[in-house]
Structures are given as C-alpha cells and as structure tokens.
Design a protein around this motif. Sequence first.
Motif, PDB file in Angstrom:
ATOM      1  N   ALA A  77      -8.081 -17.031 -24.213  1.00  0.00           N
ATOM      2  CA  ALA A  77      -7.029 -17.947 -24.636  1.00  0.00           C
ATOM      3  C   ALA A  77      -5.654 -17.386 -24.337  1.00  0.00           C
ATOM      4  O   ALA A  77      -5.409 -16.185 -24.465  1.00  0.00           O
ATOM      5  CB  ALA A  77      -7.161 -18.217 -26.135  1.00  0.00           C
ATOM      6  N   GLY A  78      -4.760 -18.234 -23.913  1.00  0.00           N
ATOM      7  CA  GLY A  78      -3.376 -17.831 -23.674  1.00  0.00           C
ATOM      8  C   GLY A  78      -3.183 -17.127 -22.358  1.00  0.00           C
ATOM      9  O   GLY A  78      -2.183 -16.450 -22.160  1.00  0.00           O
ATOM     10  N   SER A  79      -4.128 -17.269 -21.461  1.00  0.00           N
ATOM     11  CA  SER A  79      -3.994 -16.499 -20.228  1.00  0.00           C
ATOM     12  C   SER A  79      -3.339 -17.276 -19.090  1.00  0.00           C
ATOM     13  O   SER A  79      -3.036 -16.698 -18.072  1.00  0.00           O
ATOM     14  CB  SER A  79      -5.361 -15.959 -19.798  1.00  0.00           C
ATOM     15  N   THR A  80      -3.131 -18.584 -19.254  1.00  0.00           N
ATOM     16  CA  THR A  80      -2.372 -19.253 -18.195  1.00  0.00           C
ATOM     17  C   THR A  80      -0.891 -18.980 -18.398  1.00  0.00           C
ATOM     18  O   THR A  80      -0.451 -18.650 -19.491  1.00  0.00           O
ATOM     19  CB  THR A  80      -2.587 -20.774 -18.184  1.00  0.00           C
ATOM     20  N   LEU A  81      -0.149 -19.116 -17.339  1.00  0.00           N
ATOM     21  CA  LEU A  81       1.250 -18.696 -17.377  1.00  0.00           C
ATOM     22  C   LEU A  81       2.173 -19.892 -17.253  1.00  0.00           C
ATOM     23  O   LEU A  81       3.252 -19.787 -16.692  1.00  0.00           O
ATOM     24  CB  LEU A  81       1.512 -17.711 -16.224  1.00  0.00           C
ATOM     25  N   THR A  82       1.720 -21.033 -17.738  1.00  0.00           N
ATOM     26  CA  THR A  82       2.485 -22.238 -17.460  1.00  0.00           C
ATOM     27  C   THR A  82       3.505 -22.588 -18.524  1.00  0.00           C
ATOM     28  O   THR A  82       4.335 -23.467 -18.325  1.00  0.00           O
ATOM     29  CB  THR A  82       1.533 -23.437 -17.318  1.00  0.00           C
ATOM     30  N   MET A  83       3.464 -21.956 -19.677  1.00  0.00           N
ATOM     31  CA  MET A  83       4.337 -22.415 -20.750  1.00  0.00           C
ATOM     32  C   MET A  83       5.647 -21.635 -20.750  1.00  0.00           C
ATOM     33  O   MET A  83       5.652 -20.411 -20.652  1.00  0.00           O
ATOM     34  CB  MET A  83       3.642 -22.269 -22.093  1.00  0.00           C
ATOM     35  N   THR A  84       6.733 -22.387 -20.863  1.00  0.00           N
ATOM     36  CA  THR A  84       8.044 -21.745 -20.745  1.00  0.00           C
ATOM     37  C   THR A  84       8.907 -22.068 -21.949  1.00  0.00           C
ATOM     38  O   THR A  84       8.608 -22.964 -22.733  1.00  0.00           O
ATOM     39  CB  THR A  84       8.787 -22.262 -19.498  1.00  0.00           C
ATOM     40  N   ALA A  85       9.970 -21.333 -22.058  1.00  0.00           N
ATOM     41  CA  ALA A  85      10.926 -21.588 -23.132  1.00  0.00           C
ATOM     42  C   ALA A  85      11.544 -22.973 -22.979  1.00  0.00           C
ATOM     43  O   ALA A  85      11.875 -23.623 -23.965  1.00  0.00           O
ATOM     44  CB  ALA A  85      12.008 -20.519 -23.127  1.00  0.00           C
ATOM     45  N   GLU A  86      11.679 -23.402 -21.714  1.00  0.00           N
ATOM     46  CA  GLU A  86      12.227 -24.735 -21.482  1.00  0.00           C
ATOM     47  C   GLU A  86      11.298 -25.810 -22.058  1.00  0.00           C
ATOM     48  O   GLU A  86      11.752 -26.868 -22.485  1.00  0.00           O
ATOM     49  CB  GLU A  86      12.453 -24.990 -19.980  1.00  0.00           C
ATOM     50  N   ASP A  87       9.996 -25.528 -22.055  1.00  0.00           N
ATOM     51  CA  ASP A  87       9.054 -26.467 -22.675  1.00  0.00           C
ATOM     52  C   ASP A  87       9.414 -26.664 -24.145  1.00  0.00           C
ATOM     53  O   ASP A  87       9.405 -27.781 -24.669  1.00  0.00           O
ATOM     54  CB  ASP A  87       7.611 -25.930 -22.588  1.00  0.00           C
ATOM     55  N   ALA A  88       9.718 -25.556 -24.820  1.00  0.00           N
ATOM     56  CA  ALA A  88      10.071 -25.639 -26.238  1.00  0.00           C
ATOM     57  C   ALA A  88      11.303 -26.515 -26.427  1.00  0.00           C
ATOM     58  O   ALA A  88      11.341 -27.395 -27.304  1.00  0.00           O
ATOM     59  CB  ALA A  88      10.323 -24.243 -26.798  1.00  0.00           C
ATOM     60  N   ALA A  89      12.312 -26.277 -25.565  1.00  0.00           N
ATOM     61  CA  ALA A  89      13.537 -27.075 -25.670  1.00  0.00           C
ATOM     62  C   ALA A  89      13.233 -28.547 -25.432  1.00  0.00           C
ATOM     63  O   ALA A  89      13.743 -29.428 -26.134  1.00  0.00           O
ATOM     64  CB  ALA A  89      14.572 -26.565 -24.670  1.00  0.00           C
ATOM     65  N   ALA A  90      12.343 -28.815 -24.462  1.00  0.00           N
ATOM     66  CA  ALA A  90      12.021 -30.199 -24.125  1.00  0.00           C
ATOM     67  C   ALA A  90      11.273 -30.874 -25.277  1.00  0.00           C
ATOM     68  O   ALA A  90      11.512 -32.039 -25.597  1.00  0.00           O
ATOM     69  CB  ALA A  90      11.186 -30.245 -22.844  1.00  0.00           C
ATOM     70  N   VAL A 274       7.503 -16.584  -8.624  1.00  0.00           N
ATOM     71  CA  VAL A 274       7.253 -17.040  -9.985  1.00  0.00           C
ATOM     72  C   VAL A 274       8.461 -17.874 -10.385  1.00  0.00           C
ATOM     73  O   VAL A 274       9.582 -17.390 -10.383  1.00  0.00           O
ATOM     74  CB  VAL A 274       7.070 -15.864 -10.967  1.00  0.00           C
ATOM     75  N   ARG A 275       8.216 -19.118 -10.750  1.00  0.00           N
ATOM     76  CA  ARG A 275       9.341 -20.016 -10.923  1.00  0.00           C
ATOM     77  C   ARG A 275       9.950 -19.948 -12.311  1.00  0.00           C
ATOM     78  O   ARG A 275      11.020 -20.412 -12.554  1.00  0.00           O
ATOM     79  CB  ARG A 275       8.901 -21.456 -10.648  1.00  0.00           C
ATOM     80  N   PHE A 276       9.196 -19.417 -13.237  1.00  0.00           N
ATOM     81  CA  PHE A 276       9.730 -19.445 -14.588  1.00  0.00           C
ATOM     82  C   PHE A 276       9.195 -18.261 -15.366  1.00  0.00           C
ATOM     83  O   PHE A 276       8.315 -17.546 -14.918  1.00  0.00           O
ATOM     84  CB  PHE A 276       9.355 -20.733 -15.304  1.00  0.00           C
ATOM     85  N   ALA A 277       9.788 -18.092 -16.517  1.00  0.00           N
ATOM     86  CA  ALA A 277       9.353 -17.006 -17.361  1.00  0.00           C
ATOM     87  C   ALA A 277       8.414 -17.575 -18.404  1.00  0.00           C
ATOM     88  O   ALA A 277       8.815 -18.362 -19.234  1.00  0.00           O
ATOM     89  CB  ALA A 277      10.561 -16.375 -18.034  1.00  0.00           C
ATOM     90  N   ASN A 278       7.167 -17.201 -18.321  1.00  0.00           N
ATOM     91  CA  ASN A 278       6.242 -17.758 -19.299  1.00  0.00           C
ATOM     92  C   ASN A 278       6.394 -17.046 -20.630  1.00  0.00           C
ATOM     93  O   ASN A 278       6.848 -15.902 -20.703  1.00  0.00           O
ATOM     94  CB  ASN A 278       4.808 -17.648 -18.797  1.00  0.00           C
ATOM     95  N   ILE A 279       6.030 -17.743 -21.673  1.00  0.00           N
ATOM     96  CA  ILE A 279       6.106 -17.166 -23.007  1.00  0.00           C
ATOM     97  C   ILE A 279       4.727 -17.227 -23.652  1.00  0.00           C
ATOM     98  O   ILE A 279       3.821 -17.891 -23.137  1.00  0.00           O
ATOM     99  CB  ILE A 279       7.116 -17.931 -23.873  1.00  0.00           C
TER     100      ILE A 279
END
Lengths: 461, 242
Positions: A77-90, A274-279
């Motif tokens: 679990a949690g091993s994909t790297l797709t979630m970003t801080a921008e997701d949280a803002a969105a 890498v396009r974004f910083a994953n969290i």
Amino acid sequence: MTALRTFAIATRALRRNVTRSALTILGIVIGIAAVIIMMEIGKGSSGAIRKTIESMGANNLLIMPGTASSGGVTFGAGSTLTMTAEDAAAIERECDAVVGAAPVMRVRSQVVYQERNWVPSFIYGTTPRYLDVRGWTNMADGDMFTDADVRNAGRVCVVGKTIVRELFQGLSPVGKEVRIQNVGMKVVGVLSSKGANTFGMDQDDVIIAPWTTVKYRITSSSAGANSQPANSSASTQASGTSGGTAGSKNVYPGAAGLYPVPSAQQQQNMPVTVRFANIDQIQVSARAGRSKEAIEQITAVLRERHHLRADDPNDFSIRDMSEMAAGLQSTTAMMTNLLLSVALISLVVGGVGIMNIMLVSVTERTKEIGLRMAVGARGKDILTQFLLEATVLCLAGGIIGLALGRGGGMLVKRVMKWPIEPSMEAIVASIAVSAMVGIVFGFYPAWKASRMDPIEALRYE
Amino acid sequence: MIELHDIHRVYRLGEMDLHVLRGISLTIDRGEMVSLMGQSGSGKTTLMNTLGFLDHPTSGRYLLDGEDVTGVGPDRRAAIRSTMIGFVFQSFNLLPRTSAIEQVTMPLAYSKEGLGDREGRERAEDLLRLVGLEDRMDHLPTQLSGGQQQRVAIARALVNKPSILFADEPTGNLDSRTSVEILEMFQKLNRDEGITIVLVTHSAEIAEYGDRTIVLRDGLVESDSGRKSAAPVAADQKGARA
C-alpha cells in the motif's frame, strides 16, 4: 359547554382533593423525571463521546496512494507515486463536502536537542492547514509555521507537549533548535494537548514541519526527492539568507497560491522525468455527517487529476474514520434508548396508577355524576370532564416531573461531574407523553362515568 | 303542559320482569302544584323520574307542551332536563367541599343559555337571596343546617329557570318545623313565580300543601283529587292564583 368552563370544573374537582391528586400524579412525576434525566445523561455522554472522537478526527478521511505493481510484484500500500500536494489543494478547492485537506509526509527519526534525544511517534511534514483538518486549532505557545515556510522548505517546526516534556524538560522550546537527521530545525510553536487516540497512541508525541522540509531536507526515501532538490534548494538558499526577497519571488512569480505553476523558463530548465513531488498521504476533514459525499467528490477529483480512464482502478484508497465514530455513537445511542425504555415503562406504570385512582374517584363520585346528569349534563359532558381531569393531572405531573428532572440533571452534573446536555425534544416529548398518558388511561374511567344511568347514580350510597 | 297516555314501565331483573308502572294516564297543567302520593313501591318515584326525563317509559305516549317526547334519546333528555326541569332530592345531593354559590352555578355549565361567569354568579346570588341564604353564600355544605342545605338545593334547581320543579320527598330528612318552611317556600314559588311543582311524598299531611293530590297504588292511579281551588284550570292560572 365551553372548554374553559369544563377546564374550570375539572380543576375545581381536583382541588377538592389535593392530597389524592398529588399522590395520583406521583407516578407520572417520577416517570417524567426519569425520562428527562435519562435523556440528558444520554445526550450529554454521547456529546462527550462525540467530542472525544472529534479530537481523534471523527470526520477525517485518509487518502493513501494505491498499490504499484510491476511484473507481478506488488509493492504494498502507498507505493504508487501519483499523489501530490497539489491534489490536496485541489480537493480542498473543488469538493464542497470537504472542510480542509492537508498533504502529509511521514518520517520516523531521532530528534536531538543538546545532549538529549528522542524518537517521536510522528514526524509529519504538512501545511498549516493540517491543524484545521485535525481540529487542532489553538497553539499552547508560539505560532504555527506559515505557507511561506512550506513554499521555502523553511527549517521550522512545531512540537507536541510530549516532545516538550522529553526533550526540553518542560521549558518553553520556542526559538530553540532541534536537529532531525542533522538538519537544524527551529521550534516556532507548541501544540495544545490532544491526548491519546483510540488505539492508545500518544497524539502529543509529534513534530510537525513543512512537508517540503521533511521531503527535501530530512528524508531521501521518496523517489521524487532525487530530482527535485535542484529547484527547492535554490529557493531555500534564497529564503535562507533573507526570506521572501526578490530572489524567491523570481522563483515563484506571483506567489499567491501555495503551489504556483512553474514558468516556461523553469519548465525549460528542468526537463523533468519526474513531474511532481509525491507525498505519503492526504488527510482530509469532511463536513460533519457528509463524509460519504466527501469520499465520492474526492474520488471524482483525484480520478480526473490522475487522468484515469473509466475502466482504470483507483490509484489511491480512502479510509473513513467516521465508521468508527458511528460505531461508538450507536453504542451510546443504544444505551440511551435502553435507559429511556426503562423510564418509559415507569411512565406506563404511572399511567396505570392514574387509571386506578380515576376509577376509584369515579365510583366515589357516582352520586355527583348522577346529580350533574340530573341537572342537564350529557354523557359527553361527563366524559370530557373526567378526561380533562385525568389530563390536567398528568400534565401537572409532567410539568413537576420536568422541573424535577432538570433539577436532577443539574445535580448529577454538579455532584457526579457527568456531562449533561438539556434536551429540548425530551422536554417537548415528556409533556406530550404525559398528556397522552392522561388521555389514554383517563379514558376508561371517564367512559365508565359517562355511561352511568342517572337514576342508579343518584341512588348510589 | 304534561300529558301522559297509558304509560308503562317494566324493569328487567334477570329472568323476571318488574312491572312498575301499569298504564298511567294523567295531565298536569302549567302552574299546578301536584302532590304525588303513594306508599313505597307504588311507583311514584319511577313516575317522577319518567316525568323528569331521568327515565323513559317502556310504552305509552308522553306529550310535553304538545310535543311527543316519548322516544327521545339520552342527549335530548339531558337537554330537556337542563332547560325545563329542576330537581330537589330528599338527601339534598350537594357537592362535597363546594360553596353554596358554586353549588347553584354548577348547572349553568351544562346549559345552552351560555351565561357568562358574572351573570351566572349574579343569578345565583339572587336565587340564594330568594331562598333566604344571602349571608351563607360562601359556606360549605358541612357549615349549613339541613334546612339550609335543602334551600341551596332549591336555588340550584331554579338556576336554569325551569318550568317544572320535581321534589322527591324534599322534607324527608328535615325536622317538622324546617319541613313547613321548605313546603311553604314551594307554595310561594308556585304562587309567585308560576312554576309547576310536582311534590312526591308518602305522607298525606305533606300532600296537603299541593292543590291537587294524585295517589298511586301498584303502578296505577288510584285517585286524582283534581284542583282544589275554584280557579278554572284552563284560564290564565298564574293570574288567577295571584
């Protein structure tokens, strides 16, 4: 015969025998008082439980990245790297069932202050929103770090009460510097105490820092950390000397949002792989009672942002803490209902008492009934009179019981320190119930009275 | 005003039928003071109850002011009792722990007249004054003598301005001096107010106070004296007697 006059007759009849009237309503008084106290205690304790759960994050949702797999090997679990801080803002921006969302980086590490060291349960990298999301609104000392600190990966942190005790021996840590993996961090604030969570974990054993700091300065575990620092270290150097100078403005032109869109120049300078910083996760607080809705909205937003096709599975998972809260709430609700039903039974017993006394009263007043009929009262008049007597009795009992119940509730609060919450619906219900008891249990005696034969009744000795 | 034609009243006691009234026909005119006499068991109380709409006949015809009221239901009977009839009982039947004035206003609550509280109270005060209890208005039954209690009962019977007053052994519980006072009061009411009075008694002495005596025996009219006075019945009785 007017209602007012019937009422006057009924009250006069009751006043003629005050002692018996008082004894008659005793059952109702006790029943109603019991109902009121039970409701207040029930409501008070469920309120207290709700507060406790809320302090643990009752309406909190936890969004974890999904599972990555490659060639048949899954990475957990949690091993994909797709979630970003921008997701949280969105999420915070686009979901109206959401109060706030905060990205979270987690790290477990030793923290050093002078000659002491400690390993906190939680070191969280996040944004200032985190406090709102967790309902952690007031600081015990100092201030929370700011958005600017997040933008700049500022070397600041706030600490929980346990850290203050363990590392600083209770002295104010504000302005002191701790080291986490050899990164010096200035303590700018102390969190108010929150106590243990449901699983007994000490929620005050925590250090919160900007997520950028945690990601880029402290950990090097995430994949994104390897390529991104070029960007953030530039900004850190700029802010490190004089935070918020022209230099940092160049890096983040028009830095209104927390995550400004990189300029064309920046894009060009960094032809990123890498396009974004994953969290690590996003913590969300949903509006009270709307967590189901929030989950749907978040799912929609994240699927859109992650460009998932309709038949793709989610690349994230959402955990709902409100299930647990609902479980605990339903337990208290069940207890309250149980106590309430016992109290209601006592009310029924009180009603039977009323019926008894009213029957005795009807028999005893047979002659009066006969006389009233002889002077022109119809059966209907007698029925309403006795029904009203019973109802007035019960209502009076209800009101006395209400006062007694409220008094008892306040006594419980004072003496036993139980949480008590006055309940409007209990008050309304008890008045309605006592009137109902009067009508239901008063009906049979009243009906019996109204069916009397005036001649027989007059002859009765 | 009252006409009875062949009135029968049968009580059903288990298997047995009790034939109390066996065909009574009589006429009572407005303004008469009738003594209904007979030994106990002769049916005089049953007849009074029937006349007073407390009871209903098993068969026969009852005309009240020319209207056939033989088969009316209980609610209508209550309404007739309320507007036209007053009762005075042997045992006074006052409400316990209730002041004289409240005893008298009580029947007003069931009347269709819709008198306000103030007017009701004034009327009750007038009536108590009429029966000579102006200084006992707020007394409870326990604070009144037997004669005074019966006067309260009379005032109560009059409060709805009835045209007929039924008195069932009104002096049965009173000593002879008080009895005379009460009976004279009935005569006065009959004479001055023109109220028809039916006096039920077993004593010939008391029956003398009426101006007509009807004697019942075993559910039948044994004798009817007719009006003693010379005044013609058909004429304006009230004027004739005054």
